[in-house]
Design an enzyme around this catalytic site. Structure first.
Site, PDB file in Angstrom:
ATOM      1  N   ARG A 149       0.862  -1.173   0.000  1.00 52.83           N
ATOM      2  CA  ARG A 149       0.000   0.000   0.000  1.00 52.83           C
ATOM      3  C   ARG A 149       0.902   1.228   0.000  1.00 52.83           C
ATOM      4  O   ARG A 149       2.012   1.200   0.535  1.00 52.83           O
ATOM      5  CB  ARG A 149      -0.904   0.019   1.238  1.00 52.83           C
ATOM      6  CG  ARG A 149      -1.839  -1.185   1.343  1.00 52.83           C
ATOM      7  CD  ARG A 149      -2.628  -1.147   2.649  1.00 52.83           C
ATOM      8  NE  ARG A 149      -3.516  -2.300   2.756  1.00 52.83           N
ATOM      9  CZ  ARG A 149      -3.203  -3.444   3.352  1.00 52.83           C
ATOM     10  NH1 ARG A 149      -1.994  -3.594   3.896  1.00 52.83           N
ATOM     11  NH2 ARG A 149      -4.072  -4.436   3.419  1.00 52.83           N
ATOM     12  N   LYS A 173      -1.887  -2.750   7.903  1.00 52.53           N
ATOM     13  CA  LYS A 173      -3.054  -2.282   8.648  1.00 52.53           C
ATOM     14  C   LYS A 173      -3.126  -2.974  10.004  1.00 52.53           C
ATOM     15  O   LYS A 173      -2.860  -4.163  10.129  1.00 52.53           O
ATOM     16  CB  LYS A 173      -4.332  -2.585   7.864  1.00 52.53           C
ATOM     17  CG  LYS A 173      -4.560  -1.658   6.672  1.00 52.53           C
ATOM     18  CD  LYS A 173      -5.911  -1.937   6.048  1.00 52.53           C
ATOM     19  CE  LYS A 173      -6.219  -0.941   4.933  1.00 52.53           C
ATOM     20  NZ  LYS A 173      -7.549  -1.192   4.330  1.00 52.53           N
ATOM     21  N   HIS A 252      -2.412   2.639  -6.190  1.00 53.84           N
ATOM     22  CA  HIS A 252      -3.174   1.413  -5.931  1.00 53.84           C
ATOM     23  C   HIS A 252      -3.291   0.543  -7.178  1.00 53.84           C
ATOM     24  O   HIS A 252      -3.421  -0.681  -7.059  1.00 53.84           O
ATOM     25  CB  HIS A 252      -4.565   1.767  -5.391  1.00 53.84           C
ATOM     26  CG  HIS A 252      -5.030   0.811  -4.331  1.00 53.84           C
ATOM     27  ND1 HIS A 252      -4.377   0.657  -3.121  1.00 53.84           N
ATOM     28  CD2 HIS A 252      -6.072  -0.067  -4.303  1.00 53.84           C
ATOM     29  CE1 HIS A 252      -4.998  -0.253  -2.398  1.00 53.84           C
ATOM     30  NE2 HIS A 252      -6.024  -0.718  -3.086  1.00 53.84           N
ATOM     31  N   ARG A 255      -0.511  -1.790  -7.141  1.00 52.34           N
ATOM     32  CA  ARG A 255      -0.780  -2.895  -6.205  1.00 52.34           C
ATOM     33  C   ARG A 255      -1.674  -3.938  -6.880  1.00 52.34           C
ATOM     34  O   ARG A 255      -1.433  -5.147  -6.764  1.00 52.34           O
ATOM     35  CB  ARG A 255      -1.449  -2.326  -4.951  1.00 52.34           C
ATOM     36  CG  ARG A 255      -1.832  -3.351  -3.890  1.00 52.34           C
ATOM     37  CD  ARG A 255      -2.249  -2.604  -2.626  1.00 52.34           C
ATOM     38  NE  ARG A 255      -3.036  -3.400  -1.695  1.00 52.34           N
ATOM     39  CZ  ARG A 255      -2.540  -4.208  -0.761  1.00 52.34           C
ATOM     40  NH1 ARG A 255      -1.218  -4.351  -0.661  1.00 52.34           N
ATOM     41  NH2 ARG A 255      -3.311  -4.864   0.074  1.00 52.34           N
ATOM     42  N   HIS A 278      -3.949  -9.137   3.072  1.00 52.11           N
ATOM     43  CA  HIS A 278      -5.404  -9.172   3.226  1.00 52.11           C
ATOM     44  C   HIS A 278      -5.773 -10.063   4.412  1.00 52.11           C
ATOM     45  O   HIS A 278      -5.306 -11.195   4.512  1.00 52.11           O
ATOM     46  CB  HIS A 278      -6.074  -9.733   1.966  1.00 52.11           C
ATOM     47  CG  HIS A 278      -6.086  -8.777   0.823  1.00 52.11           C
ATOM     48  ND1 HIS A 278      -6.286  -9.171  -0.489  1.00 52.11           N
ATOM     49  CD2 HIS A 278      -5.934  -7.422   0.791  1.00 52.11           C
ATOM     50  CE1 HIS A 278      -6.251  -8.111  -1.272  1.00 52.11           C
ATOM     51  NE2 HIS A 278      -6.035  -7.044  -0.531  1.00 52.11           N
ATOM     52  N   TYR A 287      -9.448 -10.668  -7.637  1.00 55.83           N
ATOM     53  CA  TYR A 287      -8.490 -10.740  -8.738  1.00 55.83           C
ATOM     54  C   TYR A 287      -8.780 -11.897  -9.689  1.00 55.83           C
ATOM     55  O   TYR A 287      -8.382 -11.868 -10.845  1.00 55.83           O
ATOM     56  CB  TYR A 287      -7.060 -10.828  -8.193  1.00 55.83           C
ATOM     57  CG  TYR A 287      -6.667  -9.568  -7.476  1.00 55.83           C
ATOM     58  CD1 TYR A 287      -6.413  -8.396  -8.185  1.00 55.83           C
ATOM     59  CD2 TYR A 287      -6.610  -9.515  -6.087  1.00 55.83           C
ATOM     60  CE1 TYR A 287      -6.093  -7.227  -7.529  1.00 55.83           C
ATOM     61  CE2 TYR A 287      -6.294  -8.341  -5.428  1.00 55.83           C
ATOM     62  CZ  TYR A 287      -6.039  -7.207  -6.157  1.00 55.83           C
ATOM     63  OH  TYR A 287      -5.744  -6.037  -5.510  1.00 55.83           O
TER      64      TYR A 287
END
Length: 308
Positions: A149, A173, A252, A255, A278, A287
């Protein structure tokens, strides 16, 4: 009574789940909106029934709010009622059985390998100085090699890059850490940038008494490192230099390109999930839809029976 629940709920999210600041701000906005709607009808979080909450969601739909926004609002409400039930503020959870509107499955925008190659080449030539070009090259090589990110990239500590690493330790995160391998071009770009960066830091310390930065991409701004906004502008400049449409290029999309190109070349979803950081593989599964669309187009263009 009801508005008083919001602050302790946010504090609990920050302390127990280490929720990011943007997540807390979103929770706060959503819950204040719901609180105001209920209060206008003489209802509070402490007295609302399932029917009241469903009426609120219907009102959001009538306002024309997107399904994703309504789903997020409901998620915030479910979270605060879970908190209230666990803390004994209510003996029931009126939001427990409410089903949301779901989310629109928008396919992430990505880039072709040729477009990525153009961006990487542009980074080597774009910049006012040799130092800028080394930094730009390092930024782009790391971004595409790792799928980080943008906030993870610009905030990388220089300590993570010492010793010619073959992998990078990335803090994502919620403070969760993951290891991501580096490609040979990314390692070369990192090594070259580190030499220049350290020389510039040493010179600043000698001439100005400047304290050394702890960031890989230092800046004189308040954050102490290159900002997300500046990198967003930079990647648009690289798109123009590389002959790629700036509208299709953001940090992004690199990414997304990282994940899509891995999947196209045979990587499994679990591995991509780990590399992207994730929490839920359902997030990574989007994806496969990107790949499905490309395979469909390939069949329609190349299959002999698809031609009229």
């Amino acid at each position: 009574m009801t508005a008083a629940w919001i602050s302790p709920f946010l504090e609990a999210q920050a302390a127990e789940l280490n929720a990011a600041e943007n997540t807390l701000l979103a929770y706060g906005r959503d819950l204040r909106d719901a609180c105001d709607w209920l209060a206008a009808r003489g209802i509070g979080f402490d007295t609302a029934t399932r029917a009241d909450l469903e009426a609120y969601l219907i009102a959001l739909d009538a306002e024309g709010l997107a399904r994703s926004t309504r789903a997020r609002r409901l998620s915030s409400i479910k979270q605060i009622y879970r908190f209230a039930y666990e803390d004994g503020l209510r003996t029931d959870n009126p939001a427990l059985q409410i089903k949301g509107p779901g989310r629109d499955k928008a396919l992430p925008k990505t880039l072709t390998m040729e477009e990525v190659d153009r961006l990487l080449a542009a980074a080597e030539t774009h910049g006012r100085s040799a130092g800028d070009r080394l930094r730009n090259t390092c930024l782009m090589q790391l971004l595409y090699a790792t799928g980080m990110r943008v906030s993870e990239l610009v905030g990388l500590p220089v300590s993570a890059a010492r010793g010619d690493p073959q992998v990078l330790l990335i803090r994502g995160k919620g403070g969760k850490e993951r290891m991501v391998p580096l490609s040979p071009p990314a390692r070369a770009a990192l090594a070259a940038w580190l030499v220049h960066r350290d020389e510039a830091e040493d010179l600043a310390r000698i001439e100005k008494g400047t304290a050394p930065s702890r960031f890989l991409f230092p800046s004189h701004g308040k954050a102490g490192h290159l900002t997300r906004v500046r990198f967003f502008t930079l990647i648009k400049e690289l798109a123009v230099t590389g002959g790629v449409s700036p509208e299709t290029v953001t940090p992004h999309t690199l990414r997304h390109a990282f994940a899509t190109h891995l999947l196209q070349n045979g990587a499994d979803l679990r591995s991509i999930q780990t590399l992207l950081g994730h929490a839920d593989i359902a997030t990574t599964e989007i994806y496969t839809h990107v790949l499905d669309e490309r395979l469909k187009a390939l069949v329609l263009e190349k299959h002999p029976l698809a031609k009229s």
